[in-house]
Design a protein around this motif. Sequence first.
Motif, PDB file in Angstrom:
ATOM      1  N   THR A   1      11.904   5.936   9.346  1.00 50.78           N
ATOM      2  CA  THR A   1      11.087   5.883   8.139  1.00 50.78           C
ATOM      3  C   THR A   1      11.736   4.926   7.154  1.00 50.78           C
ATOM      4  OG1 THR A   1      10.447   8.189   8.469  1.00 50.78           O
ATOM      5  CG2 THR A   1      10.089   7.274   6.268  1.00 50.78           C
ATOM      6  N   TYR A   2      10.906   4.103   6.525  1.00 45.15           N
ATOM      7  CA  TYR A   2      11.392   3.195   5.486  1.00 45.15           C
ATOM      8  C   TYR A   2      10.400   3.184   4.342  1.00 45.15           C
ATOM      9  CZ  TYR A   2       8.108  -0.301   7.356  1.00 45.15           C
ATOM     10  OH  TYR A   2       6.989  -0.960   7.774  1.00 45.15           O
TER      11      TYR A   2
ATOM     12  N   LEU B   1      -1.062   3.412  11.308  1.00 41.75           N
ATOM     13  CA  LEU B   1      -1.791   2.177  11.025  1.00 41.75           C
ATOM     14  C   LEU B   1      -2.362   1.538  12.287  1.00 41.75           C
ATOM     15  CD1 LEU B   1       0.588   0.484   8.424  1.00 41.75           C
ATOM     16  CD2 LEU B   1      -1.443   1.855   8.000  1.00 41.75           C
ATOM     17  N   ASP B   2      -2.051   2.116  13.461  1.00 43.24           N
ATOM     18  CA  ASP B   2      -2.505   1.564  14.731  1.00 43.24           C
ATOM     19  C   ASP B   2      -2.201   0.066  14.804  1.00 43.24           C
ATOM     20  OD1 ASP B   2      -3.593   1.783  17.271  1.00 43.24           O
ATOM     21  OD2 ASP B   2      -5.584   1.181  16.588  1.00 43.24           O
ATOM     22  N   LEU B   3      -0.963  -0.278  14.463  1.00 43.01           N
ATOM     23  CA  LEU B   3      -0.549  -1.671  14.402  1.00 43.01           C
ATOM     24  C   LEU B   3       0.822  -1.816  15.046  1.00 43.01           C
ATOM     25  CD1 LEU B   3      -1.077  -4.526  13.098  1.00 43.01           C
ATOM     26  CD2 LEU B   3       0.155  -3.666  11.117  1.00 43.01           C
TER      27      LEU B   3
ATOM     28  N   GLY C   1       6.281   1.871  -2.787  1.00 41.01           N
ATOM     29  CA  GLY C   1       6.951   3.157  -2.968  1.00 41.01           C
ATOM     30  C   GLY C   1       6.598   4.202  -1.923  1.00 41.01           C
ATOM     31  N   LYS C   2       5.622   3.926  -1.086  1.00 39.21           N
ATOM     32  CA  LYS C   2       5.228   4.884  -0.053  1.00 39.21           C
ATOM     33  C   LYS C   2       6.130   4.745   1.163  1.00 39.21           C
ATOM     34  CE  LYS C   2       0.416   5.131  -1.408  1.00 39.21           C
ATOM     35  NZ  LYS C   2      -0.973   5.010  -0.993  1.00 39.21           N
ATOM     36  N   ASP C   3       6.303   5.855   1.867  1.00 39.32           N
ATOM     37  CA  ASP C   3       7.095   5.841   3.094  1.00 39.32           C
ATOM     38  C   ASP C   3       6.216   5.445   4.273  1.00 39.32           C
ATOM     39  OD1 ASP C   3       9.421   6.543   1.834  1.00 39.32           O
ATOM     40  OD2 ASP C   3       9.309   8.662   2.359  1.00 39.32           O
ATOM     41  N   GLN C   4       6.808   4.684   5.199  1.00 38.83           N
ATOM     42  CA  GLN C   4       6.117   4.268   6.412  1.00 38.83           C
ATOM     43  C   GLN C   4       6.992   4.603   7.603  1.00 38.83           C
ATOM     44  OE1 GLN C   4       2.972   2.723   7.076  1.00 38.83           O
ATOM     45  NE2 GLN C   4       3.641   3.316   9.114  1.00 38.83           N
TER      46      GLN C   4
END
Length: 165
Positions: free
Chosen positions: A144-145, A103-105, A150-153
């Motif tokens: 990872t969370y 996400l470049d964040l 529901g998506k992993d980040q």
Amino acid sequence: MTEPTQSTVVWLTQAKYDELKAELEELRGPTRSALVKRVSDARDEGDLKENAGYHAARDELGKLDGRVQQLVDMLERAEVGETPADDGVVEPGMKVTVKLVGLDLEETFLFGAREMAGDDIKVYSPQSPLGQAIDGAKRGETVTYTLPNGKDQKAEIVEAVPYVG
């Protein structure tokens, strides 16, 4: 009374615990007494339906009682400790910067309880999805969370230093 579980513990420094305890004593004592007197004085003015001062004082008393209950609950669940060591390991009481991979964040926040922070910094609790993932991680690690959708980040720990706010 049951012992708080790890997920319900509120981590506070001794200084913050003392500050919140003093606030509780002030609210339960002089502040509440003055507010009860305002309610009583406004009640004596007559018709309660048309008495804005009475309703305002009652609302304020309700808010005060809510804050008192919040403080009592928090102080009962508090785990008091000193500022964590500056060893790059994420734990409650640390100011953490993470880079959200893909996400470049970057985001900087206090890892702990909202009551530890001023208004100038975001707070993530150890119970949040990100908080659970980073607890115990070291600077440079990627965790990872799961996001609410529901998506992993993935998040890389860029920095973890004691919060001195």
